[in-house]
Structure formats: C-alpha cells, structure tokens
Design a protein around this motif. Sequence first.
Motif, PDB file in Angstrom:
ATOM      1  N   SER A 227       0.802  -1.221   0.000  1.00  0.00           N
ATOM      2  CA  SER A 227       0.000   0.000   0.000  1.00  0.00           C
ATOM      3  C   SER A 227       0.837   1.273   0.000  1.00  0.00           C
ATOM      4  CB  SER A 227      -0.920   0.003   1.224  1.00  0.00           C
ATOM      5  OG  SER A 227      -0.161  -0.034   2.429  1.00  0.00           O
TER       6      SER A 227
ATOM      7  N   ALA B 231       0.619   4.859   3.678  1.00  0.00           N
ATOM      8  CA  ALA B 231      -0.639   4.169   3.946  1.00  0.00           C
ATOM      9  C   ALA B 231      -0.496   3.207   5.110  1.00  0.00           C
ATOM     10  CB  ALA B 231      -1.101   3.422   2.695  1.00  0.00           C
TER      11      ALA B 231
ATOM     12  N   GLN C  30      -6.253  11.523   3.531  1.00  0.00           N
ATOM     13  CA  GLN C  30      -4.867  11.304   3.145  1.00  0.00           C
ATOM     14  C   GLN C  30      -4.723  11.483   1.634  1.00  0.00           C
ATOM     15  OE1 GLN C  30      -3.405   7.345   3.918  1.00  0.00           O
ATOM     16  NE2 GLN C  30      -1.270   7.988   3.850  1.00  0.00           N
TER      17      GLN C  30
ATOM     18  N   THR D 289       0.160   8.303  -0.338  1.00  0.00           N
ATOM     19  CA  THR D 289       0.254   7.032   0.374  1.00  0.00           C
ATOM     20  C   THR D 289       1.683   6.525   0.517  1.00  0.00           C
ATOM     21  OG1 THR D 289      -0.090   5.812  -1.685  1.00  0.00           O
ATOM     22  CG2 THR D 289      -2.038   6.315  -0.352  1.00  0.00           C
TER      23      THR D 289
ATOM     24  N   TYR E  45       3.915  11.119   2.230  1.00  0.00           N
ATOM     25  CA  TYR E  45       3.016  11.325   3.368  1.00  0.00           C
ATOM     26  C   TYR E  45       3.763  12.002   4.512  1.00  0.00           C
ATOM     27  CZ  TYR E  45      -0.746  10.479   6.725  1.00  0.00           C
ATOM     28  OH  TYR E  45      -1.750  10.637   7.656  1.00  0.00           O
TER      29      TYR E  45
END
Length: 240
Positions: free
Chosen positions: A66, A70, A176, A179, A183
């Motif tokens: 991911s 994430a 969000q 990912t 981030y």
Amino acid sequence: MSRVILLPSFNEYGNLRKLLPELIIGIDSCDLIVVCDDSPKPEAELISKLINNLNQVILLPGTFKSGRGAAVRRGFKWVSENVPEVKHVIEADCDFSHRIEYILKILCFDEAKDFVVGSRYLPQSKINGWSLARRKFSKILNKVIPKILKLNINDITNGLRRYSKECVSLLLSYKQESTGFLYLSEQALILNNAGFKPTELPIIFENREFGKSSVGFRELRMSIADLYKVYKLKNKEFVS
C-alpha cells in the motif's frame, strides 16, 4: 499503553527478526510495538510467526503493498481505535537505518513536545554508508520540498518521528492525499498549518545493512504526483 512505536514493513522479516527483540529490551513494559506489514506470502507468514512469539508486539497485516504512508496511517487508525490512553505515537523504519538508540531517544524526549523529528541535517547529525550522489539528492529534496511547502524544517523526508495524541487525531481527521513517502511531507504540512511546529533532534543515520529498499522508479514517479497534491494544501488552514 501510553506509547506506541509503528514500524511500516515490506519484506523485512530478516531485519524484524533482529530488531524486535533488541527494541523490546529498551522499551518500558507499558510500551507497545505495532508492525504494519504489507509483505506477500511466504514472507508475511514468517513475520506473523515471529510476532506471535513476542510480547508487546502487534501485527497489522496488509493485503497488498500500500505504500509507507498508507501503512503508517493504518497504524495511526488502529492506535486511535484500540489504545485510547496513548500519549505518543512513534514511527520508524525497521531496516536499522534508524538505530535503536535514536528510536528510544525520540521515544523518551520531552513529553511536552507534540511533534518531534529525528533529523539527518543538523550540525551534530551524521549519515553513514551513502554515496555522494545519494547524499546530494537527499539534501536537495530536503531543501526544495520545505521551500515549496513553506515549512521551517531541515529534514522532511526522514521517517523517524514522534507525534502526540493530538497530532495523530488531527492527521486522521483529514483525507490522506499521498500514500508513499510523501506522506511525511503531508503530515508535516498539516501539523505546521495547525500550529504544531517540529522539534528536530540530531541523529546518526545508517544505510541499511540487510535487504534492499522497496523504493523504485514507480514509487519515485508517484512521489512527484503526490508532491503536487500536497502542494495544493500549503495555504489551507488545518484545525486541531
């Protein structure tokens, strides 16, 4: 559990097998380690068996790769829902680039600080094992990204950080946008615009000894797209 350490993981069984027992020795009995793992089988099964035999360690398995951001976000959400008494949440890499001593340094730093960053770009900091080209590329990123986002931070791309419960709640209250590794920049921007300024601590950063980085051309291409998404947030006011 008043402090939780999040370790995003992808095919890191070899490192986790060594890191987790050593890290457990350094933490208090009330601390918890959460491994947010996106590894495919059979690596995921090895990690699950390892963690089942360790106290103070929880596994949050993913169903696909991911992205680092994430995985960390998944950890934030789990902590928010399952550890209501938490005071601080730490994120760190599990490939030994963040030495255990510095993870613990960030963990135990002044409790009054909401947002603490382990920085590779302070006068007392040091990076071991990187080529000159990689050093220059990283330094450029850490000059350009904060300038684009109007942030006063020396190291915006390092994932050794500590957040207060209030910071975690704030981050989870907003969608969000990125990912992957961007981030980290998104988090810093949201926290800064809500009034949570970073406190940076010097660290010695080590090039990973085992395994290889999961960052490839695809991840770098996605990061460029993610930077644009984060850039659009730079003038937005976030409320804690």
